[in-house]
Scaffold this motif. Sequence first.
Motif, PDB file in Angstrom:
ATOM      1  N   LYS A   2     -40.676 -11.113 -14.348  1.00 48.66           N
ATOM      2  CA  LYS A   2     -39.586 -10.175 -14.595  1.00 48.66           C
ATOM      3  C   LYS A   2     -38.253 -10.915 -14.662  1.00 48.66           C
ATOM      4  O   LYS A   2     -37.998 -11.826 -13.891  1.00 48.66           O
ATOM      5  N   ASN A   3     -37.398 -10.478 -15.598  1.00 49.87           N
ATOM      6  CA  ASN A   3     -36.070 -11.060 -15.752  1.00 49.87           C
ATOM      7  C   ASN A   3     -35.196 -10.622 -14.583  1.00 49.87           C
ATOM      8  O   ASN A   3     -34.984  -9.435 -14.364  1.00 49.87           O
ATOM      9  N   ILE A   4     -34.651 -11.595 -13.815  1.00 49.16           N
ATOM     10  CA  ILE A   4     -33.845 -11.255 -12.647  1.00 49.16           C
ATOM     11  C   ILE A   4     -32.342 -11.325 -12.922  1.00 49.16           C
ATOM     12  O   ILE A   4     -31.541 -11.076 -12.042  1.00 49.16           O
ATOM     13  N   VAL A   5     -31.966 -11.671 -14.147  1.00 51.74           N
ATOM     14  CA  VAL A   5     -30.552 -11.722 -14.508  1.00 51.74           C
ATOM     15  C   VAL A   5     -30.078 -10.299 -14.801  1.00 51.74           C
ATOM     16  O   VAL A   5     -30.651  -9.619 -15.645  1.00 51.74           O
ATOM     17  N   PRO A   6     -29.029  -9.852 -14.091  1.00 51.94           N
ATOM     18  CA  PRO A   6     -28.553  -8.490 -14.358  1.00 51.94           C
ATOM     19  C   PRO A   6     -27.940  -8.402 -15.748  1.00 51.94           C
ATOM     20  O   PRO A   6     -27.309  -9.341 -16.219  1.00 51.94           O
ATOM     21  N   LYS A   7     -28.140  -7.276 -16.386  1.00 50.67           N
ATOM     22  CA  LYS A   7     -27.613  -7.055 -17.731  1.00 50.67           C
ATOM     23  C   LYS A   7     -26.563  -5.959 -17.677  1.00 50.67           C
ATOM     24  O   LYS A   7     -26.720  -4.964 -16.993  1.00 50.67           O
ATOM     25  N   PHE A   8     -25.487  -6.176 -18.410  1.00 51.01           N
ATOM     26  CA  PHE A   8     -24.448  -5.164 -18.538  1.00 51.01           C
ATOM     27  C   PHE A   8     -24.788  -4.239 -19.694  1.00 51.01           C
ATOM     28  O   PHE A   8     -25.414  -4.649 -20.665  1.00 51.01           O
ATOM     29  N   HIS A   9     -24.342  -3.009 -19.595  1.00 57.23           N
ATOM     30  CA  HIS A   9     -24.489  -2.073 -20.695  1.00 57.23           C
ATOM     31  C   HIS A   9     -23.553  -2.507 -21.813  1.00 57.23           C
ATOM     32  O   HIS A   9     -22.483  -3.050 -21.565  1.00 57.23           O
TER      33      HIS A   9
END
Length: 86
Positions: A2-9
């Motif tokens: 799973k990608n653990i880098v937070p993504k911004f809207h």
Amino acid sequence: MKNIVPKFHAKHLNWLMPLILSGIMSGAISCFNLLLNKGWSNQFISVWLHAWSMSWLMAFPLILVVLPLVRKFLMRFVQMPNQSAK
């Protein structure tokens, strides 16, 4: 995995892009001007960080205000591709 880098809207790009861009530009320009005008010293980093923070405080709000105006002005001179031609 799973990608653990937070993504911004995507809606946050309107302030994130100017934030990052103004930080990079004000940092580079303040560093360059400080080196030209004062040269290297033992206090260079602390003086530069202070100059950069003051520059960034001016640059970020300025780019938020000016960018839409520049975009609107340039749209008078830019021919957009025909969207229906796809």
